[in-house]
Motif scaffolding. Structure first.
Motif, PDB file in Angstrom:
ATOM      1  N   GLU A 238      -0.359  -6.908 -21.778  1.00 14.69           N
ATOM      2  CA  GLU A 238       0.178  -7.328 -20.494  1.00 14.69           C
ATOM      3  C   GLU A 238      -0.929  -8.000 -19.709  1.00 14.69           C
ATOM      4  O   GLU A 238      -2.037  -7.458 -19.589  1.00 14.69           O
ATOM      5  CB  GLU A 238       0.703  -6.103 -19.734  1.00 14.69           C
ATOM      6  N   ASN A 239      -0.654  -9.209 -19.203  1.00 15.32           N
ATOM      7  CA  ASN A 239      -1.639  -9.909 -18.386  1.00 15.32           C
ATOM      8  C   ASN A 239      -1.895  -9.140 -17.100  1.00 15.32           C
ATOM      9  O   ASN A 239      -1.051  -8.368 -16.653  1.00 15.32           O
ATOM     10  CB  ASN A 239      -1.138 -11.317 -18.035  1.00 15.32           C
ATOM     11  N   PRO A 240      -3.045  -9.367 -16.486  1.00  7.95           N
ATOM     12  CA  PRO A 240      -3.304  -8.760 -15.177  1.00  7.95           C
ATOM     13  C   PRO A 240      -2.241  -9.221 -14.173  1.00  7.95           C
ATOM     14  O   PRO A 240      -1.593 -10.260 -14.371  1.00  7.95           O
ATOM     15  CB  PRO A 240      -4.681  -9.314 -14.793  1.00  7.95           C
ATOM     16  N   SER A 241      -2.097  -8.479 -13.098  1.00  7.97           N
ATOM     17  CA  SER A 241      -1.148  -8.863 -12.046  1.00  7.97           C
ATOM     18  C   SER A 241      -1.600 -10.166 -11.392  1.00  7.97           C
ATOM     19  O   SER A 241      -2.760 -10.573 -11.517  1.00  7.97           O
ATOM     20  CB  SER A 241      -1.076  -7.761 -10.982  1.00  7.97           C
TER      21      SER A 241
ATOM     22  N   ILE B 139      -5.372 -11.675 -10.984  1.00 10.24           N
ATOM     23  CA  ILE B 139      -5.744 -13.023 -11.431  1.00 10.24           C
ATOM     24  C   ILE B 139      -6.331 -13.812 -10.273  1.00 10.24           C
ATOM     25  O   ILE B 139      -7.330 -14.522 -10.426  1.00 10.24           O
ATOM     26  CB  ILE B 139      -4.541 -13.746 -12.073  1.00 10.24           C
ATOM     27  N   LYS B 140      -5.748 -13.683  -9.097  1.00  2.37           N
ATOM     28  CA  LYS B 140      -6.281 -14.373  -7.915  1.00  2.37           C
ATOM     29  C   LYS B 140      -7.726 -13.931  -7.648  1.00  2.37           C
ATOM     30  O   LYS B 140      -8.606 -14.763  -7.398  1.00  2.37           O
ATOM     31  CB  LYS B 140      -5.416 -14.083  -6.690  1.00  2.37           C
TER      32      LYS B 140
ATOM     33  N   HIS C 104     -15.292  -5.200 -24.904  1.00  2.00           N
ATOM     34  CA  HIS C 104     -16.475  -5.684 -24.181  1.00  2.00           C
ATOM     35  C   HIS C 104     -16.242  -5.743 -22.670  1.00  2.00           C
ATOM     36  O   HIS C 104     -16.994  -6.394 -21.947  1.00  2.00           O
ATOM     37  CB  HIS C 104     -16.899  -7.045 -24.730  1.00  2.00           C
ATOM     38  N   GLU C 105     -15.171  -5.086 -22.225  1.00  2.00           N
ATOM     39  CA  GLU C 105     -14.850  -4.961 -20.803  1.00  2.00           C
ATOM     40  C   GLU C 105     -14.716  -6.304 -20.099  1.00  2.00           C
ATOM     41  O   GLU C 105     -15.085  -6.468 -18.939  1.00  2.00           O
ATOM     42  CB  GLU C 105     -15.870  -4.050 -20.100  1.00  2.00           C
ATOM     43  N   MET C 106     -14.159  -7.273 -20.836  1.00  2.00           N
ATOM     44  CA  MET C 106     -13.843  -8.582 -20.254  1.00  2.00           C
ATOM     45  C   MET C 106     -12.398  -8.569 -19.767  1.00  2.00           C
ATOM     46  O   MET C 106     -11.545  -7.908 -20.364  1.00  2.00           O
ATOM     47  CB  MET C 106     -13.944  -9.691 -21.315  1.00  2.00           C
ATOM     48  N   ASN C 107     -12.138  -9.319 -18.714  1.00  3.89           N
ATOM     49  CA  ASN C 107     -10.753  -9.595 -18.342  1.00  3.89           C
ATOM     50  C   ASN C 107     -10.170 -10.470 -19.439  1.00  3.89           C
ATOM     51  O   ASN C 107     -10.862 -11.323 -19.991  1.00  3.89           O
ATOM     52  CB  ASN C 107     -10.694 -10.373 -17.027  1.00  3.89           C
ATOM     53  N   ILE C 108      -8.885 -10.297 -19.740  1.00  2.00           N
ATOM     54  CA  ILE C 108      -8.228 -11.140 -20.732  1.00  2.00           C
ATOM     55  C   ILE C 108      -6.884 -11.600 -20.173  1.00  2.00           C
ATOM     56  O   ILE C 108      -6.108 -10.788 -19.680  1.00  2.00           O
ATOM     57  CB  ILE C 108      -8.059 -10.418 -22.108  1.00  2.00           C
ATOM     58  N   ILE C 109      -6.682 -12.901 -20.227  1.00  2.00           N
ATOM     59  CA  ILE C 109      -5.431 -13.514 -19.789  1.00  2.00           C
ATOM     60  C   ILE C 109      -4.975 -14.407 -20.936  1.00  2.00           C
ATOM     61  O   ILE C 109      -5.764 -15.191 -21.465  1.00  2.00           O
ATOM     62  CB  ILE C 109      -5.638 -14.328 -18.497  1.00  2.00           C
TER      63      ILE C 109
ATOM     64  N   GLU D 270      -1.834 -21.447 -12.503  1.00  2.00           N
ATOM     65  CA  GLU D 270      -2.119 -20.187 -11.806  1.00  2.00           C
ATOM     66  C   GLU D 270      -3.008 -20.423 -10.586  1.00  2.00           C
ATOM     67  O   GLU D 270      -2.773 -19.865  -9.519  1.00  2.00           O
ATOM     68  CB  GLU D 270      -2.777 -19.186 -12.756  1.00  2.00           C
ATOM     69  N   GLU D 271      -4.026 -21.255 -10.748  1.00  2.00           N
ATOM     70  CA  GLU D 271      -4.948 -21.527  -9.644  1.00  2.00           C
ATOM     71  C   GLU D 271      -4.218 -22.222  -8.495  1.00  2.00           C
ATOM     72  O   GLU D 271      -4.421 -21.893  -7.329  1.00  2.00           O
ATOM     73  CB  GLU D 271      -6.113 -22.385 -10.165  1.00  2.00           C
ATOM     74  N   ALA D 272      -3.341 -23.170  -8.811  1.00  2.00           N
ATOM     75  CA  ALA D 272      -2.600 -23.893  -7.771  1.00  2.00           C
ATOM     76  C   ALA D 272      -1.643 -22.967  -7.016  1.00  2.00           C
ATOM     77  O   ALA D 272      -1.480 -23.088  -5.804  1.00  2.00           O
ATOM     78  CB  ALA D 272      -1.824 -25.060  -8.398  1.00  2.00           C
ATOM     79  N   ILE D 273      -1.037 -22.030  -7.725  1.00  2.00           N
ATOM     80  CA  ILE D 273      -0.106 -21.088  -7.092  1.00  2.00           C
ATOM     81  C   ILE D 273      -0.871 -20.070  -6.241  1.00  2.00           C
ATOM     82  O   ILE D 273      -0.496 -19.786  -5.102  1.00  2.00           O
ATOM     83  CB  ILE D 273       0.735 -20.347  -8.151  1.00  2.00           C
TER      84      ILE D 273
END
Length: 143
Positions: A4-7, A11-12, A121-126, A134-137
């Motif tokens: 499941e992607n982060p919320s 992500i913001k 490795h405790e990285m965020n994963i999307i 996503e950035e524009a929203i």
């Protein structure tokens, strides 16, 4: 457990904390999606570092292109991947080696193996999301 992607809020926050994005598979051809997306992110203030072994040493979007993440001589916050899913585990391993904080697989790209490497490795994963959209929203330009 299913991925499941982060919320959207998470992500913001990730996007707000990122300064440097290494783009793996960034094409030197302006009509390619990777070029357009990376150019849009660059215009929004992110530092883009191209990674493409076929264009290593050349300039893409005004930045030197590197053959691999390991060749980049400075820290990278995020690795944005424009490669087919079967190549993503190797990219995830390299991202871990350079201490990237986030691994972002573009729209249509999934890799359970890459996600597991990122988690270890405790990285965020999307995965399967377009960073430009996503950035524009999440971080709209205010006039």
């Amino acid at each position: 457990m299913a991925f499941e992607n982060p919320s959207r809020e998470e992500i913001k926050k990730i996007l707000e904390e990122v300064g440097t994005i290494a783009v793996v598979g960034l094409s030197d051809k302006p009509d390619r999606t990777s070029y357009m997306v990376a150019g849009a992110m660059q215009s929004r203030g992110y530092r883009i570092i191209p990674v493409n072994p076929m264009a290593a040493g050349q300039q893409i979007l005004g930045e030197t292109c590197y053959a691999s993440l390991r060749d980049i001589p400075e820290p990278v916050d995020m690795v944005n991947v424009f490669r087919r899913s079967e190549f993503c585990a190797e990219v995830a391993q390299e991202a871990a080696e350079v201490n990237a904080r986030t691994l972002w697989l573009q729209l249509g790209v999934f890799s359970d193996e890459a996600a597991e490497i990122a988690r270890q490795h405790e990285m965020n994963i999307i995965m399967d999301r377009c960073i430009k959209v996503e950035e524009a929203i999440l971080r709209p330009v205010r006039s």
